[in-house]
Design a protein around this motif. Structure first.
Motif, PDB file in Angstrom:
ATOM      1  N   GLU A 720     -16.588  -2.779  -9.476  1.00 51.04           N
ATOM      2  CA  GLU A 720     -17.290  -3.609  -9.010  1.00 51.04           C
ATOM      3  C   GLU A 720     -17.104  -4.960  -9.047  1.00 51.04           C
ATOM      4  N   LYS A 721     -16.834  -5.016 -10.916  1.00 52.46           N
ATOM      5  CA  LYS A 721     -15.649  -6.201 -11.458  1.00 52.46           C
ATOM      6  C   LYS A 721     -14.791  -6.811 -11.023  1.00 52.46           C
ATOM      7  N   ALA A 722     -13.718  -5.566 -10.544  1.00 54.02           N
ATOM      8  CA  ALA A 722     -13.220  -6.084  -9.575  1.00 54.02           C
ATOM      9  C   ALA A 722     -12.947  -6.669  -8.362  1.00 54.02           C
ATOM     10  N   GLN A 723     -14.228  -5.808  -7.292  1.00 53.68           N
ATOM     11  CA  GLN A 723     -14.164  -6.848  -6.301  1.00 53.68           C
ATOM     12  C   GLN A 723     -14.621  -7.787  -6.229  1.00 53.68           C
ATOM     13  N   LYS A 727     -13.339 -11.317  -4.566  1.00 52.27           N
ATOM     14  CA  LYS A 727     -14.092 -12.268  -3.901  1.00 52.27           C
ATOM     15  C   LYS A 727     -13.980 -13.450  -3.811  1.00 52.27           C
ATOM     16  N   SER A 728     -14.022 -13.481  -5.627  1.00 54.97           N
ATOM     17  CA  SER A 728     -14.443 -15.485  -6.388  1.00 54.97           C
ATOM     18  C   SER A 728     -13.119 -16.077  -5.612  1.00 54.97           C
ATOM     19  N   ARG A 729     -11.716 -14.899  -5.611  1.00 56.17           N
ATOM     20  CA  ARG A 729     -10.903 -15.906  -5.421  1.00 56.17           C
ATOM     21  C   ARG A 729     -10.063 -15.560  -3.850  1.00 56.17           C
ATOM     22  N   ASP A 730     -11.040 -15.090  -2.852  1.00 56.65           N
ATOM     23  CA  ASP A 730     -11.107 -14.939  -2.113  1.00 56.65           C
ATOM     24  C   ASP A 730      -9.131 -14.287  -1.250  1.00 56.65           C
ATOM     25  N   LYS A 731      -9.105 -12.890  -1.748  1.00 55.11           N
ATOM     26  CA  LYS A 731      -8.333 -11.936  -1.895  1.00 55.11           C
ATOM     27  C   LYS A 731      -7.992 -11.354  -1.365  1.00 55.11           C
ATOM     28  N   ILE A 732      -7.080 -10.839  -0.412  1.00 52.63           N
ATOM     29  CA  ILE A 732      -6.758  -9.816   0.326  1.00 52.63           C
ATOM     30  C   ILE A 732      -6.541  -8.048   0.024  1.00 52.63           C
ATOM     31  N   CYS A 733      -6.643  -7.372   0.622  1.00 55.57           N
ATOM     32  CA  CYS A 733      -6.805  -5.926  -1.361  1.00 55.57           C
ATOM     33  C   CYS A 733      -6.459  -4.609  -0.175  1.00 55.57           C
ATOM     34  N   LEU A 734      -5.202  -4.043   0.014  1.00 55.00           N
ATOM     35  CA  LEU A 734      -5.099  -2.949   1.198  1.00 55.00           C
ATOM     36  C   LEU A 734      -5.571  -1.580   0.564  1.00 55.00           C
ATOM     37  N   SER A 735      -6.462  -0.940   0.500  1.00 53.38           N
ATOM     38  CA  SER A 735      -6.927   0.322  -0.723  1.00 53.38           C
ATOM     39  C   SER A 735      -5.522   1.170   0.206  1.00 53.38           C
ATOM     40  N   LYS A 736      -4.938   1.756  -0.023  1.00 49.72           N
ATOM     41  CA  LYS A 736      -3.825   3.090  -0.103  1.00 49.72           C
ATOM     42  C   LYS A 736      -4.869   3.965   0.254  1.00 49.72           C
ATOM     43  N   PRO A 737      -4.717   5.117   0.937  1.00 48.55           N
ATOM     44  CA  PRO A 737      -3.330   4.896   2.361  1.00 48.55           C
ATOM     45  C   PRO A 737      -3.703   4.420   2.837  1.00 48.55           C
ATOM     46  N   PHE A 738      -2.801   3.068   3.973  1.00 54.37           N
ATOM     47  CA  PHE A 738      -3.659   2.509   5.117  1.00 54.37           C
ATOM     48  C   PHE A 738      -1.947   2.561   6.060  1.00 54.37           C
ATOM     49  N   THR A 739      -2.507   2.151   7.335  1.00 52.79           N
ATOM     50  CA  THR A 739      -1.330   2.009   7.740  1.00 52.79           C
ATOM     51  C   THR A 739      -0.601   1.285   8.476  1.00 52.79           C
ATOM     52  N   LEU A 740       0.145   1.029   9.089  1.00 45.10           N
ATOM     53  CA  LEU A 740       1.300  -0.269   9.175  1.00 45.10           C
ATOM     54  C   LEU A 740       0.429  -1.418  10.470  1.00 45.10           C
ATOM     55  N   ALA A 741      -0.460  -0.785  10.981  1.00 46.70           N
ATOM     56  CA  ALA A 741      -1.562  -2.223  11.394  1.00 46.70           C
ATOM     57  C   ALA A 741      -2.448  -2.538  10.602  1.00 46.70           C
ATOM     58  N   GLU A 742      -3.120  -1.739   9.859  1.00 45.67           N
ATOM     59  CA  GLU A 742      -4.087  -2.753   9.041  1.00 45.67           C
ATOM     60  C   GLU A 742      -2.924  -3.240   7.910  1.00 45.67           C
ATOM     61  N   PHE A 743      -1.809  -2.545   7.769  1.00 49.91           N
ATOM     62  CA  PHE A 743      -0.330  -3.037   6.862  1.00 49.91           C
ATOM     63  C   PHE A 743      -0.036  -5.120   7.112  1.00 49.91           C
ATOM     64  N   ARG A 744      -0.132  -4.581   8.814  1.00 47.15           N
ATOM     65  CA  ARG A 744       0.622  -5.883   9.058  1.00 47.15           C
ATOM     66  C   ARG A 744      -0.285  -6.833   9.803  1.00 47.15           C
ATOM     67  N   ALA A 745      -1.453  -6.406   9.900  1.00 49.79           N
ATOM     68  CA  ALA A 745      -2.948  -7.130  10.312  1.00 49.79           C
ATOM     69  C   ALA A 745      -2.841  -8.248   9.442  1.00 49.79           C
ATOM     70  N   ALA A 746      -3.123  -7.426   7.957  1.00 51.93           N
ATOM     71  CA  ALA A 746      -3.349  -8.032   6.414  1.00 51.93           C
ATOM     72  C   ALA A 746      -2.354  -9.715   6.066  1.00 51.93           C
ATOM     73  N   ILE A 747      -0.635  -9.427   6.703  1.00 50.36           N
ATOM     74  CA  ILE A 747       0.729  -9.709   6.445  1.00 50.36           C
ATOM     75  C   ILE A 747       0.044 -11.182   7.560  1.00 50.36           C
ATOM     76  N   THR A 748       0.134 -10.584   8.803  1.00 50.28           N
ATOM     77  CA  THR A 748      -0.712 -11.625   9.648  1.00 50.28           C
ATOM     78  C   THR A 748      -1.751 -12.996   9.009  1.00 50.28           C
ATOM     79  N   ARG A 749      -2.259 -12.254   9.006  1.00 46.56           N
ATOM     80  CA  ARG A 749      -3.932 -13.145   8.586  1.00 46.56           C
ATOM     81  C   ARG A 749      -3.171 -14.223   6.971  1.00 46.56           C
ATOM     82  N   VAL A 750      -2.554 -13.635   6.199  1.00 44.87           N
ATOM     83  CA  VAL A 750      -2.585 -14.530   5.280  1.00 44.87           C
ATOM     84  C   VAL A 750      -1.485 -15.549   5.695  1.00 44.87           C
TER      85      VAL A 750
END
Length: 754
Positions: A720-723, A727-750
């Motif tokens: 909870e502390k890390a979450q 949230k306070s830093r407005d950062k994306i955190c991808l949880s492993k394991p992830f699909t390449l679609a999720e991975f590319r979506a996060a990259i495109t968003r940033v």
């Protein structure tokens, strides 16, 4: 009875009772006087000793405080920024003065304790200062601190207590050096106020009043205690002490008795105008003494009455009933509660016998209750041991999940990458099977984490089928290895209901595990049928097994806390009672049915939530996308301590046209980002050395723009502390394991946001 006989009887009692009562009264009176005198003398002595101790503690505290202040502010003066500014004092220019004032203001605000600071040149002139008091002049403070400032200008740091206006200060003056030579002194003022007085009271247990030239500047006393008459008394005490020396004196404040002693702060120039009064109350002890006196008198009176009654009973009683009473008491001591005292009369002995018999019954009842309590405590102890075991299992599962999520990420990623190449159809099917198996492992790990972690109660609208499937997934291996077949008949159109997923999962797992354990003991193979359906306006879940069943007597006690049919150490008897409580809190019912030897069934009915629709669960399918070249001209840094993940991400990004650099630790990553410009950075959250959060914070200080283009990836459980941090830093955190679609979506968003 004749009159002469009655007179003789009374005369005999008087001859016995009067001397006894007289001796008892005299002994008690003498004892009371001696005890009262001794306690009063001891009370004054102890209070005086307490006051002496408080004075020594306060004096030692002042010495320790002075040492700490010298050490603390020596370090402040040695700071590079301070030395840099102090070196410019000799220039006497306005810019240097302004910089000095700003520095002093920053120092007192950063310090928190210092309220005023001035800088003095080597020739004794004030050159700059700062204060949090708008009405306190720097010149007034400098004048009051002249002696301690001069000590510092002579080369020695010094601490002294002074008074400026209506305020006490601990003044610390430290020599200031420029390029090796002394250029002046920096002096700090730390306020001594009511806060310090209260701290002294907490430390010593004695109240304290600070005096300066017959004026009270701070105190731990309340306003009602500091009346004008009391202020006058304190001034007189201070004057009397100056003439006759310090000794404990009595004083009354608001009808409360104190012993007080006056002390003085040391001064560099030999002055003694600043002092303090320590007050130790002995009112509570005095009240206790008076209460003890009253109690002693009451006990004495009771003792006299008991003595009279005892003598009178000794005259009138016979030894036979006493022996009978003693025999009964000995029997009770041996644990035999069946032997009662025979009540032969209605006099005092009869009453005593009746009370004794009642006491036997009470002791017998208390003993039975105590035995039950001991059994309950043993069961509770077993429950606590089981809870500790589950807590350890939860930590172990979290660690295993982290170790599994990293290789699962590589397996899923490389499977997707290979799918994008030219392969035979058979190989594509193999890759699809690899991907689906990895997704299954992901679901198993997620289910274990969900079960092992502690969760706050949270109800959501969802399909009960989802909870059933996750519970079955967790125990699938144990059921299969125990030769227990699970047959499910789940209604695909089951309406949603409002449930706490984790609590309901706990209910389902408990019922399934109970059935498995019962069948393992009695038979080599078994079967559990799980059905979900809609009955009227409720969702019904039925668990039916072909195990040994439950007897009619045990069936009535299934939901009673601590009831269990398992061997000692293998069950706490709390599982089904907890299940009953959870289902009831959800507005549902749980009904067991069984005949001994014919299996058992548990039916759970839950209310339907008709305002929401359940969302179908997505099926893991290997994406069939071809790589695009949207990354041409862009450079990416990947930071992870797992080589397989580095290679997978690098390969995936390279296929999309990105130029990729890798780093295996946080220090290397920071060095790369300092020497090269990157369009994007991906950083593992948990690594040896600098972790992801530390890398981000250092990057945020040195390169804020780059820090906004950083994505976290993690295979660990994000607490909870890390979450909250993410949230306070407005950062994306991808949880492993992830699909390449999720991975590319996060990259495109940033990249789009940047």
């Amino acid at each position: 009875m004749s009159i002469p006989s009655l007179k003789a009887q009374i005369s005999f009692q008087a001859k016995v009772l009067v001397p006894v009562v007289t001796v008892m009264v005299l002994l008690i009176a003498i004892t009371t006087w001696i005890v009262n005198h001794h306690i009063t003398t001891q009370l004054h002595t102890q209070t005086a000793m307490q006051l002496d101790t408080a004075g020594k503690v306060f004096t030692n505290t002042q010495v320790i405080l002075a040492t700490n202040l010298l050490s603390r502010y020596r370090n402040v003066v040695k700071e590079p920024r301070v030395k840099a500014v102090v070196a410019r004092i000799s220039s006497q220019d306005s810019a240097a003065l302004k910089t000095l004032n700003v520095l002093l203001d920053d120092l007192i605000r950063e310090d928190g304790d210092a309220k005023i600071a001035i800088c003095t040149t080597q020739d004794g002139k004030r050159y700059g200062g700062a204060s949090v008091y708008p009405k306190l002049g720097l010149s007034e403070f400098e004048a009051a601190s002249r002696a301690v400032i001069q000590r510092a200008l002579d080369g020695g740091a010094a601490v002294e207590t002074i008074r400026v206006g209506g305020t006490f200060f601990d003044v610390v003056s430290i020599p200031a050096k420029g390029a090796g030579d002394a250029v002046g002194a920096i002096t700090f003022g730390i306020e001594i106020g009511n806060t310090l007085a209260l701290q002294v009271e907490q430390l010593t247990g004695s109240k304290i009043v600070f005096l300066a030239e017959d004026q009270i500047v701070a105190s731990s006393l309340t306003k009602s205690e500091l009346s004008p008459s009391m202020v006058a008394k304190f001034k007189q005490l201070s004057n009397d002490t100056d003439e006759a020396g310090s000794s404990a004196k009595e004083i009354a404040i608001n009808n409360e008795h104190y012993l007080c002693r006056v002390g003085h702060f040391g001064s560099i120039n030999g002055g003694g105008k600043l002092g303090y009064i320590l007050l130790s109350s002995y009112e509570q002890s005095l009240a206790t003494l008076q209460s003890t006196q009253s109690l002693l008198m009451f006990v004495s009176l009771v003792g006299i009455l008991v003595g009279i009654l005892a003598v009178w009973l000794c005259i009138r009683t016979v030894t036979k009933p006493l022996r009978q009473l003693r025999a009964s008491a000995e029997a009770v001591g041996r644990g035999d509660f069946s032997k009662h005292v025979e009540v032969t009369s209605k006099d005092e002995y009869g009453e005593l016998a009746a009370v004794f018999n009642q006491m036997i019954e009470n002791v017998k009842t208390s003993r039975e209750q105590l035995e039950k309590t001991v059994e309950t405590l043993k069961a509770t102890q077993n429950q606590l041991i089981q809870s500790e075991k589950l807590s350890g299992i939860g930590e172990f599962v979290a660690g295993v999940a982290h170790e599994l999520n990293n290789p699962l990420t590589s397996v899923m990623g490389f499977a997707e990458i290979l799918q994008q190449s030219e392969l035979p159809e058979q190989h594509r099917r193999f890759l699809d099977m690899i991907f689906k198996s990895a997704k299954r492992c992901q679901k198993i790990v997620a289910g274990l984490l969900s079960f092992a972690r502690k969760h706050l109660p949270e109800r959501k609208v969802l399909s009960v089928n989802t909870v059933l499937e996750s519970a079955i997934e967790i125990v699938q291996y144990q059921l299969r290895t125990s030769n227990i077949e699970v047959i499910t008949a789940l209604d695909p159109n089951l309406p949603p209901t409002l449930v706490d997923q984790h609590q309901m999962q706990q209910v389902f797992l408990n019922i399934i595990n109970n059935a498995r354990q019962a069948m393992e003991v009695r038979q080599t193979r078994g079967r559990i049928c799980i059905t979900s359906q809609v009955v009227d306006d409720r969702v019904r879940v039925i668990f039916q097994d072909n195990g040994p069943g439950i007897s009619a007597d045990n069936l009535k006690k299934l939901f009673v806390p601590f009831f269990t049919t398992k061997e000692v150490g293998k069950g706490t008897g709390l599982g089904l009672s907890i299940c009953y409580g959870i289902v009831t809190e959800h507005g549902g019912t749980i009904t067991p049915q069984s005949k001994h030897g014919e299996g058992a069934s548990f039916t759970i009915d839950l209310p339907i939530t008709r305002d929401f629709a359940a969302k179908p669960e997505a099926v893991a399918v290997l994406p069939q996308t071809q790589p695009t070249k949207e990354g041409l001209g862009k450079r990416v840094l990947v930071v992870d301590d797992e080589d397989s993940i580095l290679q997978m991400i690098k390969e995936a990004l390279t296929l999309n046209g990105y130029q990729v650099d890798v780093a295996r630790d946080g220090e290397t990553a920071l060095s790369c980002m300092a020497n090269c410009r990157y369009d994007l950075a991906l950083c593992d959250w948990k690594m040896p050395g600098l972790n992801g959060q530390e890398v981000y914070e250092k990057l945020r200080e040195k390169n804020p723009e780059m820090s906004r283009r950083l994505i976290f990836i993690t295979g660990d459980v994000v607490n909870e502390k890390a979450q909250e941090y993410l949230k306070s830093r407005d950062k994306i955190c991808l949880s492993k394991p992830f699909t390449l679609a999720e991975f590319r979506a996060a990259i495109t968003r940033v990249l789009t946001a940047a």
